[in-house]
Design an enzyme around this catalytic site. Structure first.
Site: not given
Ligand code: PLP
Length: 446
Positions: A116, A373-376
């Site tokens: 992100n 979502c691991f900032c993705n």
């Protein structure tokens, strides 16, 4: 050698019987690094840089020495590259985003697979009327459709500045995207922003060979200590194109109140807002030495083998009817990928097991893994089959104009998984960690 290192430098791992599988989020603190840093702080009187007083001058000396050690570690020519210290990779990315000369005739191109902090740059582009384009990634390996990328890069310029951003390694799937996209894009008139945050902890980034215009990364991911320091490594020619939106303490040669004017400093100083983390910076040099002494290629090989071993043992786990327990989002081989493995577990009826339940059970078993979502979000949307039309009909509902909880989101996407489970390996990982994780995974078959 790495087993001895684990016992010596990370005694808590086996001391506590903890299985740490979250290296993509952060590395662990090695004892040596703490001791060397504390010794340096005990032995030297350090003051705020930006002055000639002895305490200040010594801090400046250490800072500049650390800067050179970063260039040296990445084999970057000091005549060509500048190291700008930041708080983390995100701040390095923001420095580029806020200062890149986006305009309506330019373009911001990026892969679906991005953190992100890279996605967020599109808001700077949007504010200046500059279009953003995403290049998709494709299941099951979650690699980029290279034909589409090449076509896009080859399209003629409309006259403005064009920035292409991608991660050297995905923090979602572990995919390593090719570094030869760097010259490919540059030869076609693009600046390249390489997000190396998930790559540098276990891979050699040779800036003598690859010359992206901007590189972002965080040091705590490389060697665990200290937090709060990252860097932007920029090519001098590319940094000269950036237009900083403001000035601050430390970034100018002269600023005037009555004259209403400021003059930016040269080089890294122009980008380092305020007081740098001058007590932490010397520890970066120790951290780089620590990695060099172990050997980044040794770490790479170790993590590659363990990742291959983990995938090889996870993928055959099946329910009684032969249905696989785990669906992997990313490559099944150990080539052109790093030590990040992402998946969801499925029960006997073929229903996804909620990633939050997996996390809770891992917590209870003394395993640190990560879910979500691991900032993705681009990686997540492709992996979980969430379509653009589902998302836009969700976001365009009047009640979601300014507010959306994760529960609202779950309803919007019709109960599909909103996240996945990620395990990631690093320099202190060993076979016992993989075995412990596989034993844990097998409990979902019962
Ligand atoms: C690929 C990638 N880019 C950027 C970041 C952001 O790093 P930081 O939170 O240290 O700024 C991360 C963090 O996980 C990452 O994995």
């Amino acid at each position: 050698m790495l087993d001895d290192l684990r016992a010596r430098e990370y005694p808590l791992l086996d001391g506590l019987g903890h299985v740490y599988l979250d290296y993509t989020a952060g590395n662990l603190v090695p004892q040596t690094l703490l001791e060397r840093h504390m010794q340096l702080l005990r032995d030297h009187l350090l003051g705020n840089p930006h002055s000639t007083n002895p305490a200040s001058a010594l801090a400046t000396t250490f800072t500049e020495q650390t800067r050179l050690s970063v260039l040296d570690f990445f084999n970057a020519d000091p005549d060509e590259f500048v190291v700008v210290f930041t708080a983390n990779a995100t701040q390095a990315l923001k420095l580029v985003g806020e200062a890149y000369p986006f305009d309506a005739s330019g373009e911001y191109l990026l892969t679906f697979d991005n953190h992100n902090s890279v996605n967020g740059i599109r808001e700077y582009a949007r504010a200046r009327g500059c279009p953003t384009t995403y290049v998709p990634i494709v299941l099951p390996d979650m690699r980029v459709d290279e034909t589409e990328l090449r076509e896009h890069l080859a399209r003629g310029s409309r006259g403005g500045h064009r920035l292409f951003a991608y991660p050297a390694q995905s923090n979602f799937s572990g995919v390593q995207h090719p570094l030869d996209w760097i010259p490919l894009a540059q030869e076609r008139g693009w600046h390249v922003l390489l997000d190396a945050a998930a790559f540098t902890p276990t891979n050699r980034l040779d800036l003598g060979r690859w010359k992206p215009d901007f590189v972002s990364q965080s040091f705590y991911k490389m060697f665990g200590y200290p937090t709060g320091v990252g860097c932007l490594i920029g090519r001098k020619t590319a940094l000269a194109r950036l237009r900083r939106p403001w000035f601050a303490g430390g970034t100018i040669t002269v600023a005037s109140v009555q004259g209403d004017k400021f003059y930016l400093a040269e080089g890294a100083s122009a980008f380092e807002d305020g007081t740098p983390n001058y007590l932490a910076l010397p520890a970066i040099e120790f951290g780089l030495q620590y990695l060099s002494e172990i050997g980044i290629d040794t770490i790479h090989t170790r993590v590659r083998c363990l990742t291959g071993w983990l995938i090889e043992r996870l993928t055959p786990l099946c329910h009684a009817d032969g249905a696989p327990l785990a669906r992997l989002y990313g490559p099944r081989s150990d080539t052109r990928r790093g030590g990040t493995v992402t998946f969801n577990f499925y029960d006997r009826e073929g229903r996804a097991i909620d990633h939050r339940d997996v996390e809770q059970r891992a917590n209870a078993a003394g395993i640190s893994l990560r879910t979500g979502c691991f900032c993705n979000p681009g990686g997540g949307e492709i992996a979980l089959g969430i379509t653009g039309s589902e998302l836009s009909s969700c976001f365009h509902q009047p009640e979601h104009e300014t507010h959306l909880t994760i529960e609202d989101f779950r309803l919007c996407i019709d109960g599909k998984s909103t996240g996945a489970v990620r395990v990631s390996l690093g320099l202190a990982s060993n076979v016992a960690d993989v075995d412990a994780f596989i034993d844990f995974a097998a409990t979902f078959l019962r």
